[in-house]
Scaffold this motif. Structure first.
Motif, short mmCIF file in Angstrom:
data_model
loop_
_atom_site.label_atom_id
_atom_site.label_comp_id
_atom_site.label_asym_id
_atom_site.label_seq_id
_atom_site.Cartn_x
_atom_site.Cartn_y
_atom_site.Cartn_z
N GLU A 40 0.73 -1.21 -0.09
CA GLU A 40 0.04 0.00 -0.14
C GLU A 40 0.86 1.05 -0.22
OE1 GLU A 40 -0.26 -2.74 2.06
OE2 GLU A 40 -2.63 -3.18 2.18
N ASP A 41 1.90 1.50 0.93
CA ASP A 41 2.79 2.26 0.88
C ASP A 41 3.44 2.74 -0.39
OD1 ASP A 41 2.04 2.52 3.56
OD2 ASP A 41 4.14 1.76 4.37
N CYS A 42 4.07 1.66 -1.21
CA CYS A 42 4.60 2.25 -2.39
C CYS A 42 3.65 2.33 -3.55
CB CYS A 42 5.26 0.60 -2.61
SG CYS A 42 6.90 0.35 -1.64
N SER A 43 2.56 1.87 -3.36
CA SER A 43 1.46 2.37 -4.26
C SER A 43 0.91 3.59 -4.15
CB SER A 43 0.23 1.37 -4.03
OG SER A 43 0.50 -0.04 -4.36
N ILE A 44 0.82 4.13 -2.99
CA ILE A 44 0.49 5.65 -2.64
C ILE A 44 1.82 6.51 -3.38
CG2 ILE A 44 0.51 7.53 -0.93
CD1 ILE A 44 -0.98 5.25 0.77
N ALA A 45 3.15 5.91 -3.18
CA ALA A 45 4.34 6.71 -3.92
C ALA A 45 4.10 6.81 -5.44
CB ALA A 45 5.37 6.21 -3.37
N MET A 46 3.88 5.48 -5.90
CA MET A 46 3.65 5.24 -7.27
C MET A 46 2.71 6.36 -7.74
SD MET A 46 5.55 3.12 -9.09
CE MET A 46 4.35 2.65 -10.42
N SER A 47 1.49 6.40 -7.20
CA SER A 47 0.41 7.29 -7.61
C SER A 47 0.87 8.56 -7.61
CB SER A 47 -0.92 6.94 -6.80
OG SER A 47 -1.43 5.92 -7.04
N ASN A 48 1.42 9.05 -6.53
CA ASN A 48 1.92 10.36 -6.38
C ASN A 48 2.80 10.63 -7.43
OD1 ASN A 48 0.19 10.82 -4.09
ND2 ASN A 48 1.91 10.89 -2.83
N MET A 49 3.84 9.84 -8.00
CA MET A 49 4.61 10.22 -8.73
C MET A 49 3.87 10.03 -10.23
SD MET A 49 8.25 8.66 -7.72
CE MET A 49 7.82 6.75 -7.47
N HIS A 50 3.00 9.45 -10.31
CA HIS A 50 2.16 9.44 -11.70
C HIS A 50 1.61 10.63 -11.92
CE1 HIS A 50 0.69 6.96 -14.78
NE2 HIS A 50 -0.03 6.22 -14.14
N LEU A 51 0.95 11.08 -10.82
CA LEU A 51 0.04 12.36 -10.83
C LEU A 51 1.11 13.64 -11.19
CD1 LEU A 51 -2.40 11.72 -8.21
CD2 LEU A 51 -3.12 12.03 -10.46
N MET A 52 2.21 13.60 -10.64
CA MET A 52 3.16 14.77 -10.48
C MET A 52 3.62 14.70 -11.95
SD MET A 52 4.79 17.38 -9.63
CE MET A 52 4.64 17.52 -7.91
N ALA A 53 3.78 13.54 -12.59
CA ALA A 53 4.36 13.53 -13.90
C ALA A 53 3.50 14.13 -14.99
CB ALA A 53 4.87 12.00 -14.51
N ASP A 54 2.25 13.70 -14.80
CA ASP A 54 1.25 14.62 -15.55
C ASP A 54 0.90 16.07 -15.36
OD1 ASP A 54 -1.13 13.34 -17.83
OD2 ASP A 54 -1.89 15.06 -16.41
N SER A 55 1.21 16.17 -14.13
CA SER A 55 0.87 17.83 -13.95
C SER A 55 2.19 18.45 -14.41
CB SER A 55 0.84 18.05 -12.45
OG SER A 55 2.23 17.79 -11.82
N LEU A 56 3.25 17.85 -14.96
CA LEU A 56 4.30 18.41 -15.47
C LEU A 56 4.27 18.32 -16.81
CD1 LEU A 56 6.93 17.15 -12.93
CD2 LEU A 56 6.16 19.53 -13.06
N GLY A 57 3.15 17.87 -17.33
CA GLY A 57 3.32 17.64 -18.86
C GLY A 57 3.80 16.26 -19.51
N LEU A 58 4.31 15.58 -18.69
CA LEU A 58 4.98 14.19 -19.24
C LEU A 58 4.07 13.16 -19.17
CD1 LEU A 58 8.19 14.75 -16.85
CD2 LEU A 58 7.96 15.35 -19.17
N GLY A 59 4.32 12.28 -19.85
CA GLY A 59 3.63 11.01 -19.96
C GLY A 59 4.22 10.16 -18.95
N SER A 60 3.32 9.09 -18.44
CA SER A 60 3.92 7.86 -17.53
C SER A 60 3.12 6.84 -17.53
CB SER A 60 4.02 8.49 -16.03
OG SER A 60 2.76 9.11 -15.42
N CYS A 61 3.41 5.62 -17.17
CA CYS A 61 2.56 4.58 -17.02
C CYS A 61 3.25 3.68 -16.06
CB CYS A 61 2.75 3.54 -18.54
SG CYS A 61 1.61 2.25 -18.35
#
Length: 174
Positions: A91-112
């Motif tokens: 769960e902890d690592c999934s939260i970190a992944m989600s936050n990085m995923h959202l940050m990438a998009d907010s910067l105009g980057l793609g992520s998966c």
């Protein structure tokens, strides 16, 4: 853009130009991961950032049919954990992944998000073992997932609030 708009805009992007990610953007993505909530603030994660093209190409073979986008990604962020730190490392690592995923998009980057835990590499090893060997990760760490990040060729259409499955929300009782 507010957080809800960022969440609507966030899509899994698998097609990248191959360009490098600017250091300031990569730093922000990693900061978003490091700022993540974790049970009892144990923060069991370790992030391995891969930017070298040769290593990204090798990493693209870590999952059967699901990691080819890493060949043209600007970088990959692998999220490993020490399961001895907490029983909620997934769960902890999934939260970190989600936050990085959202940050990438907010910067105009793609992520998966590329699931690593309980998956198999092209050579028949587990994705975790494949990545651990490739990146010299100590045995006591386990892999949760990999975030591919890249300069996107085209951003998929954003989600709309109208398409939300509101019937999945229950108040007071199921």
């Amino acid at each position: 853009m507010d957080l809800l708009e960022t969440m609507q805009n966030r899509r899994s992007v698998r097609s990248y130009t191959g360009e490098k990610i600017a250091k300031e953007n990569l730093d922000k993505i990693l900061q978003a991961g490091l700022l993540s909530a974790s049970g009892r603030s144990r923060k069991p994660w370790e992030f391995v950032v891969v930017q070298e093209k040769e290593t990204l190409e090798k990493l693209s073979h870590c999952r059967v049919g699901a990691a080819k986008m890493l060949e043209n990604a600007g970088c990959a962020i692998l999220v490993f954990a020490n399961p001895e730190k907490t029983d909620v490392w997934v769960e902890d690592c999934s939260i970190a992944m989600s936050n990085m995923h959202l940050m990438a998009d907010s910067l105009g980057l793609g992520s998966c998000w590329i699931q690593g835990r309980l998956r198999e590499s092209e050579n028949g090893e587990s994705t975790e073992v494949y990545c651990r060997k490739l990146l010299n990760v100590p045995e006591e760490y386990v892999l949760e997932a990999i975030l591919s990040v890249g300069i996107l060729k085209e951003h998929p259409k954003a989600h709309t609030l109208e398409e939300l499955e509101k019937e999945k929300v229950h108040y007071e009782t199921y």
